[in-house]
Structure formats: structure tokens, C-alpha cells
Design an enzyme around this catalytic site. Structure first.
Site, PDB file in Angstrom:
ATOM      1  N   ASP A 194      10.858  -2.175   4.346  1.00  0.00           N
ATOM      2  CA  ASP A 194       9.905  -1.013   4.825  1.00  0.00           C
ATOM      3  C   ASP A 194      10.301  -0.847   6.418  1.00  0.00           C
ATOM      4  O   ASP A 194      10.697  -1.808   6.943  1.00  0.00           O
ATOM      5  CB  ASP A 194       8.635  -1.295   4.655  1.00  0.00           C
ATOM      6  CG  ASP A 194       8.139  -1.300   3.326  1.00  0.00           C
ATOM      7  OD1 ASP A 194       9.074  -1.928   2.520  1.00  0.00           O
ATOM      8  OD2 ASP A 194       6.958  -0.894   2.947  1.00  0.00           O
ATOM      9  N   ASP A 216      10.156   2.041   1.659  1.00  0.00           N
ATOM     10  CA  ASP A 216       9.648   3.406   2.453  1.00  0.00           C
ATOM     11  C   ASP A 216      10.172   3.399   4.030  1.00  0.00           C
ATOM     12  O   ASP A 216      10.234   2.423   4.518  1.00  0.00           O
ATOM     13  CB  ASP A 216       8.006   3.099   2.543  1.00  0.00           C
ATOM     14  CG  ASP A 216       7.319   3.234   1.109  1.00  0.00           C
ATOM     15  OD1 ASP A 216       7.829   4.042   0.333  1.00  0.00           O
ATOM     16  OD2 ASP A 216       6.610   2.647   0.994  1.00  0.00           O
ATOM     17  N   HIS A 237      12.672   4.810   0.244  1.00  0.00           N
ATOM     18  CA  HIS A 237      11.718   5.456  -0.480  1.00  0.00           C
ATOM     19  C   HIS A 237      11.234   6.685   0.275  1.00  0.00           C
ATOM     20  O   HIS A 237      10.076   7.218  -0.450  1.00  0.00           O
ATOM     21  CB  HIS A 237      10.748   4.497  -1.159  1.00  0.00           C
ATOM     22  CG  HIS A 237      11.408   3.517  -2.011  1.00  0.00           C
ATOM     23  ND1 HIS A 237      10.725   2.664  -2.576  1.00  0.00           N
ATOM     24  CD2 HIS A 237      12.905   3.363  -2.345  1.00  0.00           C
ATOM     25  CE1 HIS A 237      11.496   1.753  -3.089  1.00  0.00           C
ATOM     26  NE2 HIS A 237      12.705   2.209  -3.364  1.00  0.00           N
ATOM     27  N   ARG A 270       6.228  11.307  -0.600  1.00  0.00           N
ATOM     28  CA  ARG A 270       5.415  10.666  -1.798  1.00  0.00           C
ATOM     29  C   ARG A 270       4.041  10.231  -1.370  1.00  0.00           C
ATOM     30  O   ARG A 270       3.720   9.612  -0.159  1.00  0.00           O
ATOM     31  CB  ARG A 270       6.128   9.428  -2.011  1.00  0.00           C
ATOM     32  CG  ARG A 270       5.254   8.409  -3.214  1.00  0.00           C
ATOM     33  CD  ARG A 270       6.237   7.454  -3.621  1.00  0.00           C
ATOM     34  NE  ARG A 270       6.716   6.357  -2.811  1.00  0.00           N
ATOM     35  CZ  ARG A 270       7.149   5.285  -3.356  1.00  0.00           C
ATOM     36  NH1 ARG A 270       7.121   4.852  -4.809  1.00  0.00           N
ATOM     37  NH2 ARG A 270       7.662   4.215  -2.337  1.00  0.00           N
ATOM     38  N   LYS A 272       0.603   8.151  -2.724  1.00  0.00           N
ATOM     39  CA  LYS A 272       0.195   7.368  -3.758  1.00  0.00           C
ATOM     40  C   LYS A 272      -1.024   6.739  -3.571  1.00  0.00           C
ATOM     41  O   LYS A 272      -1.523   6.033  -2.844  1.00  0.00           O
ATOM     42  CB  LYS A 272       1.240   6.003  -3.649  1.00  0.00           C
ATOM     43  CG  LYS A 272       2.622   6.107  -3.650  1.00  0.00           C
ATOM     44  CD  LYS A 272       3.558   4.969  -3.856  1.00  0.00           C
ATOM     45  CE  LYS A 272       3.258   4.141  -2.510  1.00  0.00           C
ATOM     46  NZ  LYS A 272       4.261   3.079  -2.656  1.00  0.00           N
TER      47      LYS A 272
END
Length: 380
Positions: A194, A216, A237, A270, A272
Site C-alpha cells: 500500500d 491500494d 488497487h 473503490r 469498501k
């Protein structure tokens, strides 16, 4: 001459006054300013010396230091308004442990890289394709925890073992022109690398970041008043909220991603929320985001995250409200086997969404969207 007793007493008093020195106020430096200095540390002993001397230094220059194995370059006891400068290449010796490799904390702190400086833990020694999910124990890199009214600028970080920069417990942090380059891990087993993980922080502004990684680019897990702008994300991501739920803090409020590019990534945008958990996601804005070469999901918004995307049942314990997407440019951006837009919400748990000029094409329409708010569509 004849003097009376009274006049003699007066003369004695006057003489005493004239003989006594006059006291003037003295401008004495405060103890903290008097003892603090500019300090330079280098070589294999530099990390230990810097840790021991950090309170005494107004400016700390770390010049080509090597951090011993299994230890943290720990600058968590800095005096207010200290400046930390990295010069040359900072390296870390190998050990299998959790880290972090670098920790910086304080108030009014300035952290910056000199021209050509590199922070390189040589993560390839740990990479095994499993990241933090197994294999050898890998240290996280930079714990930027407890920084207030502080700045981080012009750092070049490369090849972190797993997660690069963790921002937690910060209030008033500005991050400018930081590069995180884990692109070497694309074909060498980099995983869970990340870029920026943000939690329990407020008033965080990240500008001009460049992130090349395998997870990410940015993940905001909790916090308020957080902005990421002018960023470049590649290989990972995408720009993420969460996952939210199952943590000590599960509230995300007022987060803005703007004027940034996500390319060669699994996801573009995204959000989540974990299935079966509680919390809230509100006031999130994505504006002026350009998507290119997205392999799986152009836009993914889910309330059924359960250890993986779309793995659980959608639940309503973490509502997603006041979500704005505007000027999202992704024409032909998604791989033909991927999905353009996926929305899976719990019953009544997604509301007050505003989408305008959202163009994401190239992939397939997702046929199992659920509880999509009015004015928003999964079809392109």
C-alpha cells in the site's frame, strides 16, 4: 563645616545608593533554544546516535545512514518544530520482523528529502508474493503516527517490504511531492505494498504523490477532512475508502480525491464496507479522476466486503451517504474482461449520491448490482 546627626545620616544613605550597582534585565536564551543545535548523523551508527540525541537537535540531517537489522529508525521523541532532512541513501539491514523501519512523531515537525535522497529498505529481500498474508514476516515501512501541524515533503521511497506509509493519529499533516516506487515488485513478488494507509486522522492533505505498487494507492480506513490531489497511481488497487468496519475507529467523513490519474491498476475507484459490521461512510468525493488500463473494476462500491471484494452478503450497518462522483474520465479504460461499474448495497444503506459526467467503459456491465441509489446506474 558643621554637620548635624540628621545630615550625616542622609549623606550616608546617598553614598550607599550611589555605590550600589543598578540591576538591568538580562536577555537569557530559553534553555530549550540554548541547547538545541543542528546535528548530522551518518554511517552505521547514525540511527542509534540520532535516536539518543533527537531531543537536543533543532535540525537533524541523516546522511547515508544504515539502520541495524530488526530495529526502527525511531524519531518519536522530537522537540517541537524540529526539521528532519534525509540525504544520500538511507538503508536498512535485513531481519524478519513486523517493523516499522521508520517512525516519526511530534508537533510542528518538518520531514524532507534533499535532492537525490533515497529511502530504500530493499524490499525484494522479503518479497515472496504473499505480502502480509503469509510467508516470511515483513516489516512495515514508515509509521507517521501522532504528527500534528507537520509537513512531509520531497521524499523518495523505494522497494518497501509491505505497506509504505501509515498515517495514524495525525491532525494537521501536509504531505507534498512524495514518491513511493515499488514498481520492481510487479514481477518480483511484491504484495500488500500500500502507498498511503490513513486512519484516525484529521486535516490531512496529500498533494503531488506518485505511487507505483501492488495494492491500494491510498486507503482511507477512518478519519475526517482528508484530501488527496494531483496524484499519480500505477500498478495497484486504486483510490480506496476502507475497508471500513471491524476496527477501533469505523467512521469516514469528508474525504476528497481530486485531479488524479489511476492507470495499469486492478481497480480505479473503490469504496469498501465490511459485511456484518457497523460504522459510517459519508461526504466522500471523487472529482476529476482519470482512469486508464483498469483490469477488474472501474468503479466498485460494496457493502459486502468480506476478506475479498463481493465475497459476503450486503448489509446495512455501514451506510454510504453523500457520495459524489464527478468528471470521471474512463472511456475505454476497463479491460474487456473487467466490469465498468459495480454497486452492491444493503437495503436502504446507500443514499444521497450525486454522480455527474461519469464515463467508464471498455468492460462489461455487472448483472448483480443491488439497491442502487436513484440517479445512479450500473449500466454504461
Amino acid at each position: 563645616m558643621f554637620y548635624t546627626l540628621g545630615s550625616l545620616a542622609l549623606i550616608a544613605w546617598a553614598t550607599e545608593v550611589l555605590a550600589t550597582p543598578v540591576a538591568h534585565p538580562m536577555n537569557t536564551p530559553s534553555p530549550s533554544l540554548a541547547k538545541r543545535a543542528s546535528c548530522t548523523f551518518s554511517g552505521p551508527d547514525g540511527a542509534v546516535s540520532a535516536r539518543k540525541s533527537q531531543v537536543d537537535c533543532a535540525t537533524i540531517t541523516l546522511s547515508g545512514i544504515t539502520v541495524p537489522s530488526g530495529t526502527t529508525l525511531d524519531l518519536s521523541d522530537l522537540a517541537d518544530d524540529t526539521t528532519v532532512i534525509f540525504e544520500g541513501t538511507t538503508s536498512w539491514e535485513y531481519a524478519e520482523w513486523e517493523g516499522p523501519l521508520l517512525r516519526i512523531k511530534g508537533n510542528g515537525i518538518t520531514v524532507k528529502g534533499a535532492d537525490g535522497a533515497r529511502l530504500n529498505p530493499d524490499g525484494s529481500r522479503w518479497w515472496d508474493g504473499k505480502g502480509s498474508n503469509g510467508g516470511v514476516t515483513k516489516p512495515k515501512f514508515f509509521a507517521a503516527h501522532g504528527l500534528t501541524n507537520s509537513t512531509i515533503e520531497n521524499l523518495y521511497i523505494e522497494n518497501t517490504p509491505v505497506q509504505a506509509v501509515s498515517i495514524s493519529g495525525c491532525d494537521g499533516l501536509t504531505v507534498t511531492d512524495v514518491t513511493i516506487d515499488n514498481s520492481a515488485g510487479d514481477n518480483a513478488g511484491g504484495h500488500n505494498t500500500d502507498g498511503f494507509d490513513i486512519g484516525s486522522s484529521s486535516n490531512v492533505v496529500i498533494t503531488g504523490a506518485k505511487v507505483y505498487n501492488q495494492d491500494d494507492c491510498v486507503a482511507v480506513n477512518s478519519g475526517t477532512s482528508i484530501t488527496f490531489s494531483g496524484g499519480t497511481c500505477s500498478g495497484g488497487h486504486g483510490l480506496s475508502i476502507g475497508s471500513v468496519g471491524g476496527r477501533s475507529n469505523n467512521a469516514v467523513d469528508t474525504v476528497t480525491f481530486k485531479d488524479s490519474t489511476v492507470s495499469n491498476s486492478v481497480n480505479g475507484i473503490r469504496v469498501k464496507a465490511r459485511s456484518g459490521e457497523t460504522g459510517e461512510i459519508k461526504g466522500v468525493t471523487y472529482s476529476g479522476i482519470t482512469l486508464k488500463s483498469i483490469s477488474k473494476y472501474g468503479i466498485l462500491i460494496e457493502q459486502n466486503y468480506d476478506g475479498g471484494d463481493l465475497h459476503g452478503e450486503p448489509t446495512s450497518g455501514i451506510p454510504i451517504a453523500d457520495l459524489t462522483l464527478e468528471n470521471i474520465s474512463g472511456s475505454g479504460a476497463v479491460n474487456s474482461n473487467g466490469y465498468n461499474i459495480v454497486i452492491v448495497c444493503g437495503d436502504g444503506a446507500c443514499s444521497d449520491w450525486t454522480w455527474s459526467d461519469v464515463i467508464v467503459t471498455g468492460g462489461k456491465d455487472y448483472g448483480s448490482c443491488q439497491n442502487v441509489p436513484s440517479g445512479v446506474s450500473c449500466s454504461t
